[in-house]
Scaffold this active site. Structure first.
Site, PDB file in Angstrom:
ATOM      1  N   GLY A 294      15.778  23.394  21.756  1.00 19.83           N
ATOM      2  CA  GLY A 294      15.841  24.655  22.491  1.00 19.83           C
ATOM      3  C   GLY A 294      15.746  24.521  24.004  1.00 19.83           C
ATOM      4  O   GLY A 294      15.711  25.519  24.725  1.00 19.83           O
TER       5      GLY A 294
ATOM      6  N   CYS B  90     -17.933  -1.354  10.701  1.00 16.65           N
ATOM      7  CA  CYS B  90     -18.406  -0.303   9.791  1.00 16.65           C
ATOM      8  C   CYS B  90     -18.623   1.010  10.508  1.00 16.65           C
ATOM      9  O   CYS B  90     -19.110   1.967   9.927  1.00 16.65           O
ATOM     10  CB  CYS B  90     -19.650  -0.748   9.044  1.00 16.65           C
TER      11      CYS B  90
ATOM     12  N   SER C  31     -21.012  -7.224  11.865  1.00 16.20           N
ATOM     13  CA  SER C  31     -20.279  -6.002  11.537  1.00 16.20           C
ATOM     14  C   SER C  31     -20.374  -5.097  12.768  1.00 16.20           C
ATOM     15  O   SER C  31     -21.476  -4.775  13.222  1.00 16.20           O
ATOM     16  CB  SER C  31     -20.900  -5.326  10.316  1.00 16.20           C
TER      17      SER C  31
ATOM     18  N   ARG D 228      19.750  15.626   7.991  1.00 14.73           N
ATOM     19  CA  ARG D 228      18.646  14.925   8.656  1.00 14.73           C
ATOM     20  C   ARG D 228      17.607  14.576   7.606  1.00 14.73           C
ATOM     21  O   ARG D 228      17.630  15.120   6.500  1.00 14.73           O
ATOM     22  CB  ARG D 228      18.047  15.785   9.754  1.00 14.73           C
TER      23      ARG D 228
ATOM     24  N   HIS E 122     -24.884  13.453  12.504  1.00 10.30           N
ATOM     25  CA  HIS E 122     -25.448  13.377  11.155  1.00 10.30           C
ATOM     26  C   HIS E 122     -24.601  14.156  10.156  1.00 10.30           C
ATOM     27  O   HIS E 122     -24.200  13.658   9.108  1.00 10.30           O
ATOM     28  CB  HIS E 122     -26.883  13.928  11.190  1.00 10.30           C
TER      29      HIS E 122
ATOM     30  N   GLU F 187     -23.593  -3.600  17.890  1.00 11.23           N
ATOM     31  CA  GLU F 187     -23.396  -2.196  18.264  1.00 11.23           C
ATOM     32  C   GLU F 187     -23.991  -1.887  19.628  1.00 11.23           C
ATOM     33  O   GLU F 187     -24.107  -0.730  20.016  1.00 11.23           O
ATOM     34  CB  GLU F 187     -23.941  -1.262  17.185  1.00 11.23           C
TER      35      GLU F 187
ATOM     36  N   GLY G 195     -20.678  -2.054  14.816  1.00 12.69           N
ATOM     37  CA  GLY G 195     -21.091  -0.653  14.688  1.00 12.69           C
ATOM     38  C   GLY G 195     -20.468   0.097  15.854  1.00 12.69           C
ATOM     39  O   GLY G 195     -21.095   0.303  16.892  1.00 12.69           O
ATOM     40  N   THR G 196     -19.230   0.456  15.679  1.00 13.24           N
ATOM     41  CA  THR G 196     -18.496   0.996  16.835  1.00 13.24           C
ATOM     42  C   THR G 196     -18.918   2.411  17.203  1.00 13.24           C
ATOM     43  O   THR G 196     -18.555   2.895  18.277  1.00 13.24           O
ATOM     44  CB  THR G 196     -16.981   0.943  16.562  1.00 13.24           C
ATOM     45  N   ASN G 197     -19.709   3.068  16.327  1.00 17.10           N
ATOM     46  CA  ASN G 197     -20.229   4.384  16.739  1.00 17.10           C
ATOM     47  C   ASN G 197     -21.220   4.183  17.872  1.00 17.10           C
ATOM     48  O   ASN G 197     -21.103   4.766  18.947  1.00 17.10           O
ATOM     49  CB  ASN G 197     -20.940   5.088  15.581  1.00 17.10           C
ATOM     50  N   ASP G 198     -22.224   3.343  17.612  1.00 14.56           N
ATOM     51  CA  ASP G 198     -23.216   3.097  18.660  1.00 14.56           C
ATOM     52  C   ASP G 198     -22.617   2.300  19.811  1.00 14.56           C
ATOM     53  O   ASP G 198     -22.996   2.490  20.964  1.00 14.56           O
ATOM     54  CB  ASP G 198     -24.431   2.358  18.081  1.00 14.56           C
TER      55      ASP G 198
ATOM     56  N   ARG H 185      27.687  22.011  22.224  1.00 15.64           N
ATOM     57  CA  ARG H 185      26.226  21.846  22.133  1.00 15.64           C
ATOM     58  C   ARG H 185      25.744  20.655  22.949  1.00 15.64           C
ATOM     59  O   ARG H 185      26.442  19.660  23.083  1.00 15.64           O
ATOM     60  CB  ARG H 185      25.804  21.600  20.685  1.00 15.64           C
TER      61      ARG H 185
ATOM     62  N   TYR I 125     -12.497  -7.531   7.576  1.00 16.45           N
ATOM     63  CA  TYR I 125     -12.460  -6.287   6.802  1.00 16.45           C
ATOM     64  C   TYR I 125     -12.800  -5.097   7.685  1.00 16.45           C
ATOM     65  O   TYR I 125     -13.357  -5.244   8.768  1.00 16.45           O
ATOM     66  CB  TYR I 125     -13.439  -6.352   5.614  1.00 16.45           C
TER      67      TYR I 125
ATOM     68  N   LYS J  33      22.436  14.072  18.028  1.00 14.08           N
ATOM     69  CA  LYS J  33      23.277  14.966  17.227  1.00 14.08           C
ATOM     70  C   LYS J  33      24.700  14.413  17.129  1.00 14.08           C
ATOM     71  O   LYS J  33      25.260  14.305  16.032  1.00 14.08           O
ATOM     72  CB  LYS J  33      23.294  16.348  17.893  1.00 14.08           C
TER      73      LYS J  33
ATOM     74  N   MET K 131      17.921  22.942  26.074  1.00 16.92           N
ATOM     75  CA  MET K 131      19.201  22.948  26.797  1.00 16.92           C
ATOM     76  C   MET K 131      20.119  23.985  26.161  1.00 16.92           C
ATOM     77  O   MET K 131      19.744  24.646  25.196  1.00 16.92           O
ATOM     78  CB  MET K 131      19.813  21.555  26.768  1.00 16.92           C
TER      79      MET K 131
ATOM     80  N   ARG L 143     -27.927  -2.466   5.094  1.00 13.68           N
ATOM     81  CA  ARG L 143     -28.530  -2.466   6.433  1.00 13.68           C
ATOM     82  C   ARG L 143     -29.985  -2.036   6.340  1.00 13.68           C
ATOM     83  O   ARG L 143     -30.316  -1.054   5.676  1.00 13.68           O
ATOM     84  CB  ARG L 143     -27.768  -1.496   7.329  1.00 13.68           C
TER      85      ARG L 143
ATOM     86  N   ARG M 115     -26.306   2.525   4.299  1.00 11.02           N
ATOM     87  CA  ARG M 115     -27.330   2.993   5.255  1.00 11.02           C
ATOM     88  C   ARG M 115     -28.580   3.318   4.437  1.00 11.02           C
ATOM     89  O   ARG M 115     -28.661   4.384   3.832  1.00 11.02           O
ATOM     90  CB  ARG M 115     -26.846   4.237   5.980  1.00 11.02           C
TER      91      ARG M 115
END
Ligand code: PEP
Ligand code: MG
Length: 887
Positions: free
Chosen positions: A104, A842, A775, A333, A449, A756, A777-780, A95, A862, A25, A106, A611, A555
């Site tokens: 809020g 992916c 590629s 600001r 799903h 994966e 498959g970071t979910n699995d 202040r 990618y 401030k 201080m 796939r 898929r």
């Protein structure tokens, strides 16, 4: 005025802006003053003063007070007012303000400088005794609470009862003041000093003390702010907007914060103080009224808006006060704004030559783009929240609750908006999901799903709403006290995971030219390519519109969704041997071929990663319990039937269903996600791989014959062992050769795999001997690395995050410390074998801004994500290229 050599105290007009030394401030006020804006004069006591205060056992360090006295003299001169006396009394605000904003947490003291004599002077110059005495009384109340630690409730209850009696005249205020002074004397055993300098000295120490107040310490601990920073104290001359007809107060945004239009926007209250605007007691007027009542002030304000933007290089939110015809600026600001305004302002600032294109990209945080691409729910405080779950697919939508996919389809066909609510969804529910405006499931995580399919369709979806109980028989859901029946309306907010009762207002997205311009700069900046996970020709066309540069994951199992296709798929699964299986596959092949042709056409010139079949086959069969119920019902019907034709028909239906039930039971696995799926299906049923490969290459050749530029990339899922990959690769290559020979033409294609499973990442150097691309498959990969079920962990992961066991959902933001290591290892080992290995991701993380920064780091080519996430991924990739991590 203290010389530039002062140690602790820095007048606004003689200091250098420094948030570390002067707090956010204080530094802001210094920079505004230095830039020539009309800021009420003041000075800052530095954070170093606060640190020295604590080093000295809570005593002001030597020299600090002398420098303050000197600064006060300068301030009196600058303001033309006198502290503690007439003719015009100087009132001060005191202040707190640290490097990091701690709203809020201080203390702040206003109206310092009032005493028995200056209150009379104030009453006289303002011509408003009520205002003068009310200001004094407020000061006494604050001082008692902050400096003398009198319990706030004790003082407030005296104020409340005075207000109940009516707090209107100066003598009402005087009476209350006397009461407050008695309470303070009782607690503190001393009166509030009359000498304003003594008031100030105590106030400065009190503000320093508040740095170590319980709430400030807790706030810092929770927000990871160091206690060593200390707070600065800003002492500033107060100005009064309630000094009569030529006074007032207001707020102004230098541009419209909703649309981003370059026109000043704000509110103004004549003859009022800032707190009157905040309290909402009086309705503020628009700035047009200011222009009419005080044209000169309005002109100054407009001029100031332009200068402020030039100085701070962004849209500003200004607080201003007019005191007797003089405009003062209290604060400026960076203004908060909608996503739409953020984009427009960023682009226009570039066009005006204020910021660079790269800066404009960083002015829009990737996640905020969702607000631009999907309807946004605008709930009021009065809207009732039924439940919350995991925000699985963004956007807001309202509709009638239905619990059954067929019903959803029927009602939607009749023009109704519906929300499909299920415990979980399966491929059987696909048509209902497609018909619904939004989807809610009681179970499942963000890669379940329902979540994946909803995101693919760009539909609002909340999953893992564990607090709702669904009773399919009674057609109702309960969540705590709320009971919602079929046909009732609800609203789903897929951005926050909130479910509301009734139809809540939603605002439709609006894309304009500024968006297109910003995204063109984004695309020039980023180095990561962005593809979409898209499964149908329509999805592919939408992906191109969203700016995808190819498909990173098609898929193929999603091509078997929809009633007629699922039937053919079921016949394939039910086939007793390879001969019958081939027959059923022959029915599916033309459908797949047609789909691939549609996708290649939509993606003309871009790569398409297809796939091979991945999910366990039981997912295509009806649910076990549904099949049992159908058989039982048919048996009951059989007993009641006397007609021979009927009996024969029912019997053959029962036989067929019993075959299905047997197959379902044979396919049942304890851990289907670790079971017979991915390339393991193609190894046991090579004819499936053959059919899919033939469909892909036939479509590719036919498309190429039509002049479409095709770049198919065939991807083998769930590989753990190199030999699995090789066995499937051989089938695919043989089919490709035979299709090319049949057509007398060939197309270039790549053959690669998903990474994966941890074993695939660990042995990436071996797999890359054959595979031409990876590629992730970071979910699995997340599921199999952390041993967390992607379908069920929604039940307890939110609790994990709440308890601080993990920071974020690892299915949404990549677990860099764990799964991230495997990704890095997979890339490095793969490229050690094959330097030009193409590598992408992916899994859902391909659309997550934080994860994208990591993917850039490890050198992926990618990212691929759901279609409607593509713009977010493009922007996040640009941030990553600029080396900036989104929070
Ligand atoms: C993955 O596992 O990350 C992936 C993209 O495949 P799916 O979500 O279809 O299992
Ligand atoms: Mg997978």
């Amino acid at each position: 005025m203290p010389a530039a050599s002062s140690t602790w105290v820095f007048p606004f007009d003689a200091a250098e802006a420094s948030p570390e030394l002067l707090g956010g401030k204080g530094s802001g006020l210094v920079s505004m003053t230095r830039a020539g804006f009309p800021v009420p004069p003041g000075f800052v006591i530095s954070t170093a003063g606060c640190r020295a205060f604590y080093d000295g056992d809570r005593n002001l360090p030597p020299g600090l007070w002398d420098e303050t006295l000197e600064a006060i003299t300068g301030l009196e001169k600058a303001a033309g007012k006198t502290l503690g006396a007439g003719p015009i009394p100087l009132l001060l605000s005191v202040r707190s303000g640290a490097l990091v904003s701690m709203p809020g947490m201080m203390d702040t003291l206003l109206n310092l400088g009032l005493n028995a004599s200056s209150v009379e002077a104030l009453s006289e110059v303002s011509g408003n005794p009520e205002f003068a005495w009310a200001s004094y009384r407020r000061f006494v109340q604050m001082f008692g609470e902050i400096v003398f630690d009198v319990p706030a409730e004790r003082l407030q209850s005296a104020v409340n009862s005075a207000e109940r009696r009516g707090l209107v005249t100066a003598s009402d205020e005087q009476e209350l003041l006397a009461r407050l002074e008695r309470i303070i004397l009782g607690y503190a055993r001393r009166p509030i000093p009359e000498d304003p300098r003594e008031q100030l000295q105590l106030a400065i120490a009190a503000v320093f003390d508040s740095w170590m107040s319980r709430r400030a310490v807790d706030y810092r601990r929770i927000n990871g702010i160091s206690s060593d920073l200390g707070t600065a104290v800003t002492v500033q001359a107060m100005v009064f907007g309630n000094s009569g007809e030529h006074s007032g107060t207001g707020v102004a945004f230098t541009r419209d914060p909703t649309s981003g239009e370059n026109s000043m926007f704000g509110e103004f209250l004549p003859n009022a103080q800032g707190e009157d605007v905040v309290a909402g007691i009086r309705t503020p007027l628009t700035l047009d009224h200011l222009a009419q009542r005080m044209p000169d002030i309005y002109r100054q304000l407009t001029d100031m808006a332009g200068r402020l933007e030039a100085e701070y290089r962004d849209m500003q939110d200004i607080e201003f006060t007019v005191e007797n015809g003089k405009l003062w600026m209290l604060q400026t600001r960076t203004g908060k704004r909608t996503a739409r305004a953020a984009v427009r302002i960023a682009v226009e600032l570039v066009n005006e030559g204020v910021i660079t294109q790269h800066e404009s990209i960083l002015r829009v945080t990737p996640n905020r783009l969702d607000e631009l691409l999907h309807p946004v729910v605008q709930a009021a405080d009065t809207d009732i929240i039924i439940a919350t779950g995991l925000p699985a697919s963004p956007g807001g939508a309202s509709g009638m609750v239905v619990f059954d996919a067929d019903e959803a389809e029927e009602l939607a066909a009749a023009g109704e908006s519906v929300v499909l609510v299920r415990r979980e969804t399966s491929p059987d529910d696909f048509h209902g999901m497609a018909a619904a405006q939004a989807i809610v499931t009681a179970r499942g995580g963000v890669t379940s799903h329902a979540a994946v399919v909803a995101r693919g369709m760009g539909k609002s979806c909340v999953v893992g709403c564990e607090m709702i109980e669904i009773d399919y028989a009674q057609q109702l859901l309960t969540a705590g006290q709320e009971v919602v029946s079929k046909g009732d309306r609800i609203t789903v907010d897929g951005n926050t995971g909130t479910i509301y009762l009734g139809a809540v207002t939603t605002v439709e997205p609006q894309l304009d030219e500024s968006y297109a311009t910003l995204m063109s700069w984004v695309d020039e900046t980023r180095t990561l390519a962005v593809r979409a996970n898209a499964d149908t020709p329509d999805d592919a066309a939408a992906a191109v519109r969203m700016g995808a540069e190819g498909i990173g994951l098609c898929r193929t199992e999603h091509m078997f969704l929809g009633a007629d296709r699922t039937e053919a798929m079921r016949r394939m699964i039910m086939a007793p041997n390879a001969v019958f299986r081939r027959e059923a596959l022959a029915e599916l092949e033309p459908l797949q071929t047609r789909d691939f042709e549609g996708i290649f056409a939509a993606m003309d010139g871009h790569p398409v990663t297809i796939r091979l079949l991945d999910p366990p086959l039981h997912e295509f069969l009806p649910r076990h319990e549904d099949t049992v119920v159908r058989i039982v019902n048919l048996k009951l019907k059989l007993r009641q039937s006397a007609d021979l034709d009927d009996i024969n028909r029912i019997l053959s239906e029962i036989n067929a269903l019993e075959d299905v039930l047997q197959r379902i039971e044979r396919l049942q696995e304890a851990n289907p996600m670790l079971g017979h799926r991915g390339c393991r299906l193609g190894i046991v049923y090579p004819e499936i791989t053959e059919m899919q490969a033939r469909a892909i290459f036939t479509a590719a050749v036919r498309s190429a014959e039509k002049g479409i530029r095709v770049f198919p990339e065939v991807m083998i899922p769930l590989v753990a062992f190199m030999n699995e990959y090789d066995s499937q690769a051989e089938i695919v290559r043989n089919v490709a050769e035979s299709v090319f020979a049949e057509h007398g033409m060939s197309v270039d294609y790549l053959l690669g795999t998903m990474i994966e499973l941890p074993r695939a990442a660990l042995t990436a150097n071996e797999i890359a001997r054959s595979a031409e691309f990876f590629s992730f498959g970071t979910n699995d990969l997340t599921q199999s690395t952390a041993g967390l079920s992607r379908d069920d962990s929604g039940r307890f992961l939110p609790g994990y995050i709440q308890r601080g066991i993990i920071d974020s959902d690892p299915f949404r933001t990549l677990d860099l410390a764990g799964v991230g290591q495997l990704v890095r290892m997979g890339v490095d080992r793969g490229r050690a074998t094959r330097a030009d290995l193409k590598v992408g991701v992916c899994g859902e993380h391909g659309g997550d801004a934080e994860s994208i920064a990591f993917f850039q780091d490890v050198g992926l080519d990618y990212v691929s994500c759901s279609t409607f996430r593509v713009p977010v991924a493009r922007l996040a990739a640009a941030w990553a290229a600029l080396g900036i991590r989104p929070d």
